[in-house]
Every structure is written in C-alpha cells, then in structure tokens.
Design a protein around this motif. Sequence first.
Motif, PDB file in Angstrom:
ATOM      1  N   ILE A   1       0.806  -1.173   0.252  1.00 53.24           N
ATOM      2  CA  ILE A   1      -0.040   0.042  -0.138  1.00 53.24           C
ATOM      3  C   ILE A   1       0.922   1.257  -0.018  1.00 53.24           C
ATOM      4  O   ILE A   1       0.690   2.335  -0.718  1.00 53.24           O
ATOM      5  CB  ILE A   1      -0.897  -0.204   1.174  1.00 53.24           C
ATOM      6  N   GLU A   2       2.069   1.159   0.932  1.00 56.68           N
ATOM      7  CA  GLU A   2       2.857   2.503   0.951  1.00 56.68           C
ATOM      8  C   GLU A   2       3.482   2.852  -0.489  1.00 56.68           C
ATOM      9  O   GLU A   2       3.731   3.758  -0.789  1.00 56.68           O
ATOM     10  CB  GLU A   2       4.077   1.969   1.921  1.00 56.68           C
ATOM     11  N   GLN A   3       4.121   1.374  -1.276  1.00 59.40           N
ATOM     12  CA  GLN A   3       4.434   1.830  -2.372  1.00 59.40           C
ATOM     13  C   GLN A   3       3.472   2.330  -3.488  1.00 59.40           C
ATOM     14  O   GLN A   3       4.190   2.997  -4.476  1.00 59.40           O
ATOM     15  CB  GLN A   3       4.890   0.281  -3.226  1.00 59.40           C
ATOM     16  N   LYS A   4       2.121   2.290  -3.102  1.00 58.73           N
ATOM     17  CA  LYS A   4       1.243   2.834  -4.256  1.00 58.73           C
ATOM     18  C   LYS A   4       0.724   4.116  -3.533  1.00 58.73           C
ATOM     19  O   LYS A   4      -0.507   4.604  -4.110  1.00 58.73           O
ATOM     20  CB  LYS A   4       0.025   1.828  -4.472  1.00 58.73           C
TER      21      LYS A   4
ATOM     22  N   GLY B   1      -5.536   0.413  -6.250  1.00 58.13           N
ATOM     23  CA  GLY B   1      -6.494   0.495  -7.340  1.00 58.13           C
ATOM     24  C   GLY B   1      -6.648   1.954  -7.476  1.00 58.13           C
ATOM     25  O   GLY B   1      -7.946   2.349  -8.051  1.00 58.13           O
ATOM     26  N   GLY B   2      -6.123   2.830  -7.123  1.00 56.42           N
ATOM     27  CA  GLY B   2      -6.226   4.338  -7.201  1.00 56.42           C
ATOM     28  C   GLY B   2      -7.111   5.040  -6.140  1.00 56.42           C
ATOM     29  O   GLY B   2      -7.079   6.166  -6.321  1.00 56.42           O
TER      30      GLY B   2
ATOM     31  N   LEU C   1      -5.608  -6.962  -5.014  1.00 54.73           N
ATOM     32  CA  LEU C   1      -6.695  -6.113  -4.877  1.00 54.73           C
ATOM     33  C   LEU C   1      -6.377  -5.109  -5.444  1.00 54.73           C
ATOM     34  O   LEU C   1      -7.294  -4.207  -6.082  1.00 54.73           O
ATOM     35  CB  LEU C   1      -6.634  -5.741  -3.310  1.00 54.73           C
ATOM     36  N   ASP C   2      -5.210  -4.601  -5.683  1.00 48.37           N
ATOM     37  CA  ASP C   2      -4.858  -3.423  -6.414  1.00 48.37           C
ATOM     38  C   ASP C   2      -5.370  -3.491  -8.047  1.00 48.37           C
ATOM     39  O   ASP C   2      -5.774  -2.715  -8.501  1.00 48.37           O
ATOM     40  CB  ASP C   2      -3.438  -2.970  -6.337  1.00 48.37           C
TER      41      ASP C   2
END
Lengths: 306, 401
Positions: B66-69, B74-75, B321-322
Amino acid sequence: MNVTLFVMQCLNGMQLGVLLFLMAAGLTLVFGIMNFVNLAHGSLYMMGAFVGALVYNTTSSFILGVLAVIPAMLALAFVLEALVFKRLYQRDHLDQVLATFGLILFFNELIRMIWGPSPYYMEVPPALSGTVNLFGIPYPAYRLLIVASGLAVALGCYLLIHRTRIGMLIRAGATHRAMIGALGINIKLLNSLVFGLGAVLAGLAGMLAGPILSVQPGMGEPVLILTMVVIVIGGIGSIRGAFLGALIVGVIDTVGRTLLPAVLRGLFERGTADTAGPALASMLIYILMAVVLALRPQGLFPVRHG
Amino acid sequence: MVASLNFRALHGRLGCALILATSAALAPLVSQAADATPLKIGFIGTLSGPAGALGQDQYDAFMLAIEQKGGKLGGVPVQVVREDDQLKPDIAVQAAQKLIERDKVQIVTGVTFSNVMMAIHKPITNAGVLLIGSNAGPTPLAGAGCSPWFFSTSWNNDELHEAGGQLATDLGYKRMVVMAPNYQAGRDAVAGFKRDYRGTLVDEVYTQVNQPDYSAEITQLQASQPDAVYVFYPGGMGVNFVKQYQQAGLLGKVPLISVSTIDGTTLPALKEIAVGAITSSPYSPDLKNAENAQFVAAYSQKYKRLPSLYAAQSYDAANLLDAALTTVKGNATDRQALRQAIKTAKFQSVRGDFSFDTNQFPRAGFYRVDVVKAATGAAFETKGPIVAKIRNPLAQQCKMN
C-alpha cells in the motif's frame, strides 16, 4: 519400548524437571513466605533469556552471559519490588493476580518493542554443541549441563535454606510470619531478598533454556503454567516440594508423551489412538494435580510445621 | 444494497452538477473531499504469542504494498483496520464481527492459522464481505466448503504437503517419520504428505500445539532410525524443534525435510543451526523474477529482515486487490463486479506465474529450497520446482456459480 529408551526418556524428563525447579523454587518461596501470587514470574524467565542471549551474542561468551544475568535479574527484581510489588503485598490475591498479569503484558510488549516479534538467535556454546554417547544413543551434551547445573542449584538451595541463618529466617517466615516480625527481624528486607533470589533463579532458567528453546516474547507463559502445577503438587512454600514436584511433573509429562500413544495404539485402532494419545498425554499432569488437590490439598511434600 | 447504489449514483450526479455550477477554482476542493473517505480493509492475523511473527509478516508486507502505491490500492485511498486473533478462534470471530458491524469493512484479508480460518470464514462471507486469505488454506475451503466470496493467495493445506511428499519421493527416501502439531493443519499436513509419498511411513507423531521441548520425540526418532524426517512446525515451534534436532546431532545424519518450519520468520533465530535442512516451500526470497527482486529489496530495506512466504502471499494479496480495484475503477460496492475482477486479475506475483483455479485458490508452484551457509550465517537457496504428480481433485468438489 526397551529399557535403554525408557532410561533416556527419564533423563529427558529430569532435564525438563530441573528447569521447572529453577522456576518453581522462586515462585514457591514468594508465594509461601510473602503470600504473594506473582504471575509475572514467567516474564522474569523471559527477561533472563533475552539479557543472557544479548550478552552472549555480543561477547560470544556463554559464561559472561550467565554472569550478566545474575546482577541484571537482581536489579530488575528490586526495581519491580520498589515500584509495583510493595504496594501489592497487603492487597488480596485477586488484586495481585490482576496487577502481575498486567506486568506479563507489559514485559511481552517491551520485548517486542526492543527485539521485534520474531524469535531471537541463541546458540549452544560451541564447547557443548556435541553429543555424548549414552547407552548407544547420542545425547546432547548441553542437556547434560542443564541437568548438572539444575542439581547443583538445588543442592545450593538446600544448603542455603537448611544450613544458614538466612535460610532459617526464610523457613521461619514461611511458617510463622507474624512471629519473626515480632522478634525484630526486618521482614521487608527478607522479602526483598527472597524475591531477588527467586528472580535470579528464574532468569538463570531462561538463560539455560535459551539455547534449546525459541527465545521470543511470550515464551514465559507456557513455563509459568507448568510451574504453577509443580508448586501445587509439591506443596506451596516448600523448596523440597518444588524440587520433587518438578521432577515428577517433568518425568510424567515426558514419559507420558511417548508411552501413552504407544499404549493406546495397542488398545484402539490407529486413527483413534493418534487423536486421543497426544490429547490425553497433555492432560496427564493436570489430572495428577487434580488428584493431589483432592486427596492432599497441602501438596505431596508440604512445609513441615512444628 | 441496491438502494444505496442508486443513492450513490444520484449523489455522483449531484456532485457533477455542483462542479459544473461552481467556478473551476472550487472543483479540486470538491474532488478532494470525495477522495477523503478511504476504502476500509480489515486485516485479521495472529500478531501475538509464539506465532506472532507470522501475522506480523503478513501485515508488514500488505502495508508495504500500500505504501509503495502512495497509500492507495487501485487508485483509491485505503485504510487498513488491524485485528489480532491471538491464535484463538473465538477471539477471531469477535474481531471479524467488529470489523463487519462497527468498521463496516468491505474486504477482509490476512488470517494466519487454519483453525482460525475455519471459525471466521462463514461469518465473513455470509455477511457479504470478501475474504482474501493470504496464508491459512484449510482443505475443506478448497473443496466442498468453498465460497464465491472467499479467495486465497496461498495454497490449500493438502497441496502444500503433497509437494512435500513428492519431494521426499523424488529424493528417494524409503523409510520416513512424519511429525506435526496435533491440530487441523497438522492433520492436513500428514494426510497431504501421505498422498504423494511412495515409501514406508515408519511413524506418525503428533505433538501438542506450542510444545516447547521435543527431547522425548527426538529420542524416539533416534531409536526408529528412519532415512529422513518430515516435519510441519510453524512459528516458534519450528525454532524449538530444529534447534533440538541439530543438538541431538541428527541434522547432518538424518535429513530433515520441513514445510512452514524454517522460513523468513524463523531463520534469523536459527542461522547456522539450520544449515543443511531441506524445505518444500511455495516461496523463497531468491526466486528469480523481477517483481520478487523489487519486493525483497524494498521489504528488507524497510523491515531489516528477509520476507517469508507469509509476507510474500500477503504482498500478492495487496497487489491482487490493486489490480482488481483498478479494473472496477475503485468501486468496491458492486461486489459481483469486484469478485469477477479478482478472479481474472492480471498482476505480477512474487511467486512466479499466478492464476486462480475454479475453487478460487491459486495455481502456483512449489520449490525445493535448501538452507545453505552464507556470509550472514545462513540463507535460502532454491534448488528447483517440485512437480506434484498426484493432486487431490478438490476443485471438482467445489460447486459455486
């Protein structure tokens, strides 16, 4: 199972027994003399293992590790007593259980914060990493050291309790607490001393167990439960009871674990025996405790009065 | 559900009208306000006790993804609500109810142990919440007890140990002893192992869960003199067992094949003690693929330890999930659409090729991973994939639409 194997299993049981004795000695004295229930005794065991492992890993000397555990545990015991336990001596058992249970959570979290949740590395000292040939079966040398040092500590405790002035006061404190206070003995100092001794023994147990067990937060609780069983079976307040009780629990638990599934396999079909065996074996010592409580509530080897 | 969907659509239209009606300068403010309610994801794992490191790895890897995104999947911004099940099924059920009723999460992930999974999968999937297990895979859930709302990014217990049995057969061991803790996954382990193992099983030994001392069982083992030993001891149990096995002088003599025993969570506590052990694993930090290289680098930099299979599977769950949320444009309220998106999601798994079978468990590989001597003490080295010849036809027992 042949005789050799049975003897080996008894040796394994003794080894577990002496570890339990180191734990039980402190717990039974604190309970017997101060009438104080200390659930955080398992946390002292854990702290001993972590302090010992830290010193051992940084200095690569197991002896230094053991030597560091003793003052560290004494210091920890005195701090704990001054900050927490002193306020609890006069309260009832429920308060003591609640407060010391809180300490368990505190110490587990403290260790997690410092060392993380994963098990911490600790090895057997290289000199003892080999095996010794006993009756044709190789046996880890380090486990023999545990048995030897446990027996040495037991002997030391016996001499301390039965042959010295402090020991006499401790025994007196266990039976006639008010009386020795009236005779002008500093009961507070005696309490601190007993508590410190118990903490050192618990710490040493942790240090000795470190190389064979997983050193990690929460490692004290399973041992604490067994220790409670030991002091109930042995008789609260009695060092002799703690020693014999620990050996009984150690041997019954170990031998039961191997013997019971084998016996059940002779009686039932394999699937049933495999399910029931381990479950029953893990209950054995609790069944023993229940029987002792029903027939001899004072324990098998209680403190002798009079 | 339908009503709330309509309301949301209406709301969206109103929002559009508002934006059109107001000046352009206000528009960014409005869209920011809409973004501010994050998608809630529940995480249940075993975070305390002797096996606490397993759940911690799952949690850390999920949060890393999550941190990397940039705090999003998924935005859409996500908020992870963490619950510790303490390896107690009753506490896990309470945690699941709290996540569903109070926190109103739409997705639950994590779950470390099979007994916990057996207790909570029904309450979660029956409430219409998606459950994405990233470790525990009790066999019934992959067969007749499967659910359209349950996905796994790991394996089912049988499969894990079928690979172990195959490995033992491939290595040519004729007489073996198996050891496992006496609970659901331990029994699944032995059953799975037996299916693919062609030699003779000298003994099956079940020990207490969280048993610290194995001296009695090891003595018994020495007496029966097997060719090799197969064990399943997750968490601290594994550290205890491997230490004691090595100290009894057996590690060099009687080969030790293990599953979920020596892994990223326990190797730091074992180091050279475990050198020479053979493991069958769905993951190893040295697997050669670009996604894994990136993951291992980022994970070890952030947490100062190598990722375990638990971490890898949980990282996969976040990336899955992403991908799925990207497909549905961040709209998690349409459960059917989200489920379809997960089923067909295309993402890079750190375990190599990844796709879902009809029972919504992954088709993913297993590897022989050895513990070898390295500069830091010990490291994992992949010795090649394990090809299981016999697979329990579980997926056919799974009826869902």
